[in-house]
Design a protein around this motif. Structure first.
Motif, mmCIF file in Angstrom:
data_model
loop_
_atom_site.group_PDB
_atom_site.id
_atom_site.type_symbol
_atom_site.label_atom_id
_atom_site.label_comp_id
_atom_site.label_asym_id
_atom_site.label_seq_id
_atom_site.Cartn_x
_atom_site.Cartn_y
_atom_site.Cartn_z
ATOM 1 N N ARG A 18 2.198 28.043 46.140
ATOM 2 C CA ARG A 18 2.665 27.353 44.841
ATOM 3 C C ARG A 18 2.064 27.939 43.667
ATOM 4 O O ARG A 18 1.263 28.715 43.747
ATOM 5 N N SER A 19 2.553 27.511 42.497
ATOM 6 C CA SER A 19 2.018 28.175 41.320
ATOM 7 C C SER A 19 0.687 27.809 41.070
ATOM 8 O O SER A 19 0.203 26.636 41.550
ATOM 9 N N GLU A 41 0.511 24.013 39.897
ATOM 10 C CA GLU A 41 1.034 23.072 40.933
ATOM 11 C C GLU A 41 -0.057 23.106 41.947
ATOM 12 O O GLU A 41 -0.265 21.720 42.495
ATOM 13 N N ARG A 79 -2.596 20.435 40.671
ATOM 14 C CA ARG A 79 -2.212 19.177 40.709
ATOM 15 C C ARG A 79 -2.155 18.624 42.052
ATOM 16 O O ARG A 79 -2.591 17.720 42.280
ATOM 17 N N LEU A 129 4.624 15.530 44.624
ATOM 18 C CA LEU A 129 3.700 16.328 43.625
ATOM 19 C C LEU A 129 4.226 16.053 42.149
ATOM 20 O O LEU A 129 3.513 15.868 41.405
ATOM 21 N N HIS A 130 5.753 15.963 41.968
ATOM 22 C CA HIS A 130 6.233 15.801 40.691
ATOM 23 C C HIS A 130 6.780 14.297 40.519
ATOM 24 O O HIS A 130 7.402 14.031 39.603
ATOM 25 N N PHE A 153 10.286 22.423 51.911
ATOM 26 C CA PHE A 153 9.013 22.646 51.156
ATOM 27 C C PHE A 153 8.424 23.809 51.972
ATOM 28 O O PHE A 153 7.365 24.225 51.116
ATOM 29 N N ARG A 198 11.405 27.524 51.469
ATOM 30 C CA ARG A 198 12.596 27.461 50.446
ATOM 31 C C ARG A 198 13.480 28.544 50.418
ATOM 32 O O ARG A 198 14.553 28.040 50.592
ATOM 33 N N ASP A 210 15.990 19.845 44.597
ATOM 34 C CA ASP A 210 15.354 20.102 43.458
ATOM 35 C C ASP A 210 15.606 19.069 42.311
ATOM 36 O O ASP A 210 14.599 19.036 41.576
ATOM 37 N N PHE A 213 12.919 16.091 43.598
ATOM 38 C CA PHE A 213 11.850 16.444 43.963
ATOM 39 C C PHE A 213 11.051 17.233 42.668
ATOM 40 O O PHE A 213 9.703 17.088 42.612
ATOM 41 N N GLN A 214 11.921 17.823 42.046
ATOM 42 C CA GLN A 214 11.409 18.566 40.756
ATOM 43 C C GLN A 214 11.968 18.041 39.443
ATOM 44 O O GLN A 214 12.880 18.934 38.832
#
Length: 252
Positions: A32-33, A36, A39, A78-79, A227, A230, A245, A248-249
């Motif tokens: 993940r970034s 992310e 978080r 997460l989001h 997850f 991807r 997307d 979840f985002q």
């Protein structure tokens, strides 16, 4: 007792060595970034503060055990936020698969009892049960789209409205209908692939065949793959990718 106070205290900091170990064992988390991952770390600490872990059959819940489960459980929300998991507290962890006693009534009204072998189970407004051996396998089986923790916590999202139909609560009836249309069409295509493989020796589909059980299981199995792998999921299920997307985002 004093649960309201516990929730108001700041969550403990996750030690750096412990966090690095989880990222090492579950590479899809490390991928993940940076934003992310940070978080994810913060929300995992809050998750650990709010939930109660119980090991059974001699299994000890170590810091490593609890964090491995927490970090993977947090990934789907997460989001979205941890409020999606506010309908339960308990997480029961078995060393391996568990036997569950089931009761079913057939069309003639005869009651049958049987044992079902489970790697995990998510109960409506109740606890989540997990097999630790399967949890640990999540890091090395990501290429297969497999992840027990995400599977069971996807069920918790699906069950938020009380119906295990493969559709978590959405803001509008139109959005729900659009979701179900895509999910059911992809489910029908996937189920046909499973049937062809099992009965006629055709090539088996990539996703776990258990997803062909019903719409709810298909959603959970698809979430696993979405997850943890991807890239492959995008090739296999491009319409579901766009659907997931958007949920979840969500755009900020």
């Amino acid at each position: 007792m004093f649960g309201w106070l516990r929730r108001r205290l700041p969550p403990p900091q996750i030690p750096e060595s412990l966090w690095r170990g989880v990222l090492r064992d579950y590479p899809f988390l490390a991928a993940r970034s940076p934003a992310e991952r940070e978080r994810l770390r913060e929300m995992s600490a809050r998750f650990l503060q709010d939930k109660e872990f119980n090991g059974v059959h001699g299994l000890e819940i170590t810091d490593e055990t609890a964090l491995a489960i927490a970090a993977q459980a947090v990934l789907p929300v997460l989001h979205l936020g941890l409020s999606w998991y506010d309908d339960f507290v308990g997480i029961v962890v078995h060393p391996g698969e568990a036997l569950a006693r089931r009761t079913a009534t057939d069309e003639a009204g005869v009651v049958h009892q049987y044992d079902e072998v489970l790697a995990g189970e998510a109960m409506d407004r109740g606890p989540v049960m997990l097999s630790w051996s399967d949890v640990k396998a999540g890091g090395r089986l990501a290429h297969e789209g497999y992840n027990l923790v995400i599977h069971e916590f996807a069920h918790k999202l699906d069950l938020r409205d009380g119906a295990a139909d493969g559709c978590p609560p959405l803001r509008s009836a139109h959005g729900r209908q659009a979701w179900l249309t895509v999910l059911r069409e992809d489910y029908d295509r996937f189920r046909e692939q499973v049937v062809m493989a099992e009965r006629f020796g055709a090539e088996a589909p990539w996703l776990n065949a258990y997803g062909a059980t019903d719409h709810g299981e298909f959603f959970a199995v698809a979430c696993e793959a979405y997850f943890v792998n991807r890239e492959r999921f995008a090739r296999e299920f491009p319409r579901l990718l766009a659907l997931f997307d958007g949920f979840f985002q969500p755009a900020a």
